[in-house]
Design an enzyme around this catalytic site. Structure first.
Site, short mmCIF file in Angstrom:
data_model
loop_
_atom_site.label_atom_id
_atom_site.label_comp_id
_atom_site.label_asym_id
_atom_site.label_seq_id
_atom_site.Cartn_x
_atom_site.Cartn_y
_atom_site.Cartn_z
N HIS A 8 -0.13 10.36 11.09
CA HIS A 8 -0.97 9.23 10.47
C HIS A 8 -1.80 8.76 11.44
O HIS A 8 -0.72 8.83 12.14
CB HIS A 8 -1.23 8.87 9.36
CG HIS A 8 -0.24 7.78 9.88
ND1 HIS A 8 1.60 8.05 9.12
CD2 HIS A 8 0.70 6.73 9.88
CE1 HIS A 8 2.05 7.39 9.07
NE2 HIS A 8 1.90 6.29 9.82
N HIS A 16 -3.78 5.37 12.37
CA HIS A 16 -4.59 3.84 11.94
C HIS A 16 -5.72 4.01 12.99
O HIS A 16 -5.45 3.95 13.80
CB HIS A 16 -3.57 3.06 12.50
CG HIS A 16 -2.06 3.18 11.78
ND1 HIS A 16 -2.21 2.07 10.70
CD2 HIS A 16 -1.48 4.25 11.77
CE1 HIS A 16 -1.02 2.36 10.61
NE2 HIS A 16 -0.28 3.02 11.15
P1 AMP Z 1 3.90 3.95 10.85
O1 AMP Z 1 4.61 5.09 9.55
O2 AMP Z 1 4.31 2.89 10.90
O3 AMP Z 1 2.50 4.16 11.37
O4 AMP Z 1 3.66 2.41 9.17
C1 AMP Z 1 2.94 3.35 7.43
C2 AMP Z 1 1.42 3.02 7.23
O5 AMP Z 1 0.63 2.88 5.71
C3 AMP Z 1 1.41 1.53 7.74
O6 AMP Z 1 0.95 0.63 8.23
C4 AMP Z 1 1.14 1.35 5.73
O7 AMP Z 1 0.23 -0.45 5.55
C5 AMP Z 1 0.84 2.36 5.42
N1 AMP Z 1 1.38 2.47 4.01
C6 AMP Z 1 2.21 2.17 3.32
N2 AMP Z 1 1.90 2.75 2.05
C7 AMP Z 1 0.70 2.86 1.33
C8 AMP Z 1 -0.08 2.96 1.13
N3 AMP Z 1 0.04 3.45 -0.42
N4 AMP Z 1 -1.70 3.11 0.30
C9 AMP Z 1 -2.20 3.10 1.60
N5 AMP Z 1 -1.07 2.91 3.27
C10 AMP Z 1 0.13 2.95 2.45
#
Ligand code: AMP
Length: 140
Positions: free
Chosen positions: A104, A106
């Site tokens: 993903h 951001h």
């Molecule tokens: P990272 O893997 O460190 O890039 O972070 C994962 C991101 O996914 C974080 O910013 C979380 O806030 C986000 N996240 C986790 N669960 C969900 C969800 N159900 N819907 C949307 N975002 C999510």
């Protein structure tokens, strides 16, 4: 530590419709939805619809498809939030800061002098919905 793809990760569940999301955009290859712990107003995520853990095991096609959507949504978010700039975050493996093991990107709309908020703080769902709608309106 296993570095294989786990189909039970939360973004795979979102892709299968098993848990909800605030969808912003999708095409054949990618989905964009709002982060529920937003570190900026308009914080959203772009993911490929096909499995890969992160940038390290992604194919060129998965990366190209994500970048196409990142470009489209980032421009819409910049318009929607009248932002001065955009920051992209992208983390790979736990040591690289990754918590959800489906690739993903951001997207963060940024304003001069306004810092990114701390991670892991749940956002207001009504505000997140409004922010999704603002980005969607700017996509049209
Ligand atoms: P990272 O893997 O460190 O890039 O972070 C994962 C991101 O996914 C974080 O910013 C979380 O806030 C986000 N996240 C986790 N669960 C969900 C969800 N159900 N819907 C949307 N975002 C999510």
């Amino acid at each position: 530590m296993s570095e294989t793809y786990d189909g039970e990760n939360i973004f795979a569940k979102i892709l299968r419709g098993e848990i909800p999301c605030f969808k912003v955009f999708e095409d054949d290859d990618t989905l964009c939805f709002m982060d529920i712990n937003p570190r900026t107003d308009g914080h959203c995520l772009v993911i490929p619809k096909t499995p890969c853990r992160n940038m390290l095991d992604a194919t060129q096609a998965q990366l190209a498809a994500c970048m196409k959507t990142v470009n489209k949504v980032a421009n819409a978010a910049k318009t929607a939030f009248d932002a001065d700039g955009i920051t992209l975050f992208q983390f790979n493996e736990a040591a690289g800061g990754q918590e959800v093991f489906h690739l993903h990107f951001h997207i963060h709309p940024r304003h001069d002098g306004v810092p990114v908020r701390a991670p892991g703080i749940p956002g207001d769902m009504a505000a997140i919905k409004r922010h999704a709608e603002a980005i969607m309106a700017a996509l049209q």
